[in-house]
Enzyme design. Structure first.
Site, PDB file in Angstrom:
ATOM      1  N   ASP A 418     -34.845  11.530  56.963  1.00  0.00           N
ATOM      2  CA  ASP A 418     -34.767  10.950  55.689  1.00  0.00           C
ATOM      3  C   ASP A 418     -34.371  12.105  54.693  1.00  0.00           C
ATOM      4  O   ASP A 418     -35.020  13.178  54.722  1.00  0.00           O
ATOM      5  CB  ASP A 418     -35.868  10.231  55.210  1.00  0.00           C
ATOM      6  CG  ASP A 418     -36.056   9.776  54.022  1.00  0.00           C
ATOM      7  OD1 ASP A 418     -35.243   8.796  53.687  1.00  0.00           O
ATOM      8  OD2 ASP A 418     -37.236  10.118  52.977  1.00  0.00           O
ATOM      9  N   GLU A 471     -29.470  10.949  56.780  1.00  0.00           N
ATOM     10  CA  GLU A 471     -29.134  10.359  55.544  1.00  0.00           C
ATOM     11  C   GLU A 471     -29.030  11.309  54.442  1.00  0.00           C
ATOM     12  O   GLU A 471     -29.864  12.259  53.884  1.00  0.00           O
ATOM     13  CB  GLU A 471     -30.576   9.667  55.235  1.00  0.00           C
ATOM     14  CG  GLU A 471     -30.163   8.488  53.845  1.00  0.00           C
ATOM     15  CD  GLU A 471     -31.309   8.548  53.010  1.00  0.00           C
ATOM     16  OE1 GLU A 471     -31.412   7.668  51.966  1.00  0.00           O
ATOM     17  OE2 GLU A 471     -32.359   9.236  53.057  1.00  0.00           O
TER      18      GLU A 471
END
Length: 735
Positions: A418, A471
């Site tokens: 993330d 990401e």
């Protein structure tokens, strides 16, 4: 300020001073191992103990033999005396008060568990099994069952483990300090699995900190409680050898990968609104994904976190599967069950930042230990969280070991990392003057780069078949290139540009799309610069953005047709696929973590048709090598129609060596087109293998009757097609 001890106060009781006794009683002594437990003297062996509440104490060997009576030298529970032992060994005390009697196995009569090799590897940052040494682990030491505890707190004056087993009294299990590494450890006998515990830490300045959860805890209490819980070692019987061997042997970039992104707490709920357990999820989610044709399930963070609306992204326990869905063994059973039917399990992993809850990592030993002290480096303005100090060896080891832990202990197939962009740039979400440049004056976070490169190298090096996915929302180069080629070393990267441009296009009224044709063609200029995953994730259906079906333009019929054509476009486009739960059946409402998806919508033909389409797209994508085997390579893509702005028609060819090509044609206005010419690579009959306008999907049923004829007209091969309105069709040569 404490009054200096005078000579009277320094009077010894045996070999121990009153000041030392007071330090033990008040929890200020940093090394009780030097005083308590069994010690050899010129006269033989003696024992000392501190057992609050006891009036009499006798000493037994571990097999129950009486070896001595101890004398009370302080009424608060301090005892010492000679004992009849022939060698130094652990002992057990029998304590009495009035009619009460209880046994205490002496933690201070056991030696250390960690060794010099642990110290060596910890110091140089190469210990790859910290998850077996740090935290709380069941151990049988010198015949006694208990738990070994270890925690890193180099600047603390004193660290104790407190819990149900010692009435949360920080004086009972003060830990042994290993000064070479800053780690504190203790073997706590007679502690069993299922006990809540925390660490009580006396900071560098002598202040008592809020009780801290164990950074390496493998289990935690269900919120709102936040203690760690002693857990047995996993004993899962794994039955996934075939699954793991397959992924270890193949080139992942050339495999079909279609990911179903799931929030475990809101995919489905029980009728009373409570969470499903891992076993209940396994019984429902795994068969659903198998039927739908997804290859992987990607969970939003399932690590322990205190706040439901954080969706798990503000985690306080990176090593503990959250207690919301049961014990860690349940999660292991889920992964095993998924692997048995060929479905991989990915975990959303958050090494970028951590929340500032007082029981967590922030200011762990009274200093900025896991985070940077300077808020320009250590505080995240977007999320009000702390940022890990990636330049610190112990912090890097903590995070890298966590990545290895999920692959090793739970057989996870990969990590989606993330907020990588926030890790890579020192000025991320910061104004001028709010960030500190790197050693070369730049904005790149070189410590974070080194961390990501080392993490990826070790994950891929030690666990073949496991993938990492970034990401990352900027144009940072070589995110998914190998480290030895100067890359960050990820296997894949989310294609945020694809998501942004395509959603923008499909939200436009069809009459305006001809002016924005480049929103669908521009992405092919960079589609093969990284190994891309095309993400329609949870981020696109929250915070007022609306669900995917709600984003589409037009009336209800057009919205459904647009979304069907969009899915056809995406599954025909180069890149791996990711779809967030609920979007496969076109849920109208935004996603909320507070309740189940709107499964009742499946009773309506348009919603059930959308689900059938996604299922058939997955099965087509997986069965046709042309659609997946060159997802990450430019030689598997060729435009057939790229510049028909006026009609908003796009067509391209997907190919793979030795396989039939697949032509993908998109008509993105509500105009039904007949006799539309599309060039094709070979003459002959082409079969229509998918049509998003089919009646079974809720469409109007327009199409080519199942096949078309491509003809060679003077060296130019092509076919006259029927293009259904707002639809994507796929063609494959019959021979």
């Amino acid at each position: 300020m404490k009054k200096p001890l005078n000579s009277a106060e320094e009077k010894k009781t045996g070999d121990i001073t009153k000041a030392e006794i007071e330090a033990i009683k008040s929890g200020l002594h940093s090394n009780p191992f030097a005083l308590l437990g069994v010690h050899e003297t010129p006269e033989g062996f003696s024992a000392r103990c501190f057992i609050p509440g006891a009036e009499e104490v006798s000493v037994l060997t571990l097999d129950g033999n009486f070896v001595g009576e101890l004398k009370q030298i302080d009424p608060d529970g301090f005892f010492e005396g000679r004992i009849d032992l022939s060698k130094r060994q652990p002992v057990r005390y029998r304590a009495c008060r009035d009619d009460a009697e209880w046994a205490v196995t002496d933690p201070y009569s056991f030696g250390p568990v960690l060794g010099p090799m642990d110290d060596y590897f910890v110091r140089e940052g190469s210990h790859l099994r910290l998850f077996d040494r740090m935290g709380a682990h069941p151990l049988k030491l010198e015949g006694v069952e208990g738990f070994h505890f270890a925690v890193w707190a180099p600047n603390a004056r004193r660290v104790s483990v407190v819990g149900d087993f010692n009435n949360w009294d920080g004086r009972r299990h003060v830990m042994r300090f290993r000064k070479d590494t800053g780690i504190w450890e203790i073997f706590a006998p007679d502690v069993y699995a299922g006990c809540a515990y925390k660490f009580e830490i006396l900071g560098a300045n002598g202040e008592l900190l809020p009780l801290k959860a164990d950074p390496y805890a493998r289990r935690g209490e269900l919120r709102p409680k936040n203690a760690s819980v002693t857990a047995p070692e996993l004993t899962q019987k794994w039955e996934d050898q075939a699954h793991r061997e397959h992924w270890a042997q193949v080139d992942q970039r050339r495999q079909p990968i279609s990911i179903y992104e799931v929030h475990a707490g809101s995919w489905q709920r029980r009728e009373d609104g409570t969470f499903l357990s891992w076993d209940e999820l396994a019984a429902q989610l795994i068969p659903y994904c198998t039927d739908m044709g997804f290859t992987h399930i990607e969970f939003l963070p399932i690590t322990e976190h205190p706040y439901d609306p954080s969706w798990g992204y503000q985690t306080t326990g990176l090593y503990a599967p959250t207690a919301r869905f049961g014990d860690p063994e349940g999660f292991a059973r889920f992964v095993n069950g998924a692997h048995k039917v060929g479905i991989g399990v990915l975990l959303d992993w958050v090494p970028a930042h951590f929340p500032t809850d007082e029981h967590g990592l922030r200011w762990f030993d009274g200093t900025a230990l896991y985070e940077h002290a300077d808020p320009r480096q250590g505080f995240h303005p977007d999320w009000n969280t702390a940022i890990y100090n990636f330049g610190r060896i112990e912090v890097m080891s903590y995070l890298i070991n966590n990545a290895l832990y999920w692959a090793e202990k739970f057989h996870l197939d990969g990590l989606r990392v993330d907020a990588v962009a926030s890790m890579l740039y020192l000025d991320y979400s910061r104004k001028e003057g709010e960030w500190i440049p790197n050693e070369y004056g730049g904005r790149e976070n070189l410590e974070s780069v080194r961390f990501l490169q080392k993490m990826n190298s070790l994950v891929y090096g030690t666990h073949p078949g496991v993938m990492t996915i970034a990401e990352e929302s900027t144009s940072w180069p070589k995110v998914s290139q190998p480290v030895h080629e100067g890359g960050l070393g990820f296997g894949f990267k989310w294609n945020m540009g694809f998501m942004h441009d395509t959603l923008s296009y499909f939200s436009r009224e069809p009459v305006h799309r001809k002016f924005h044709h480049q929103e669908l063609t521009f992405g092919l200029l960079y589609a093969f610069t990284e190994n891309f995953v095309l993400p329609l994730s949870h981020d696109e259906v929250v915070h007022g953005k609306g669900s995917l079906i709600a984003k589409m333009s037009g009336d209800d019929w057009q919205k459904f047709a647009n979304l069907r054509s969009y899915y056809g476009f995406m599954w025909g486009y180069p890149g791996k696929k990711l779809l967030f739960m609920g979007q496969e059946f076109a849920q109208w409402s935004e996603w909320s973590e507070k309740g189940s998806l709107d499964w009742n919508l499946r009773q309506y033909p348009m919603h059930e048709g959308m689900r059938r389409l996604v299922r058939d797209l997955n099965l087509t994508y997986r069965s046709k090598a042309a659609l997946h085997a060159r997802d990450c390579e430019p030689d598997g893509f060729r435009w057939l129609v790229v510049d028909d702005h006026e009609n908003s028609v796009f067509a391209w060819l997907r190919t793979a060596p030795g396989e039939k090509p697949v032509a993908v044609i998109c008509n993105l206005t509500p105009v039904y087109r007949e006799n539309y010419y599309v060039p094709l690579p070979v003459a002959g009959r082409w079969r229509e293998i998918l049509n998003t306008d089919a009646e079974i999907y809720g469409g109007s049923g327009k199409g080519n009757g199942g096949r078309v004829q491509a003809v060679d007209a003077g060296g130019e091969i092509g076919a006259m097609l029927v293009l259904p309105p707002l639809a994507t069709i796929m063609l494959e040569p019959e021979n």
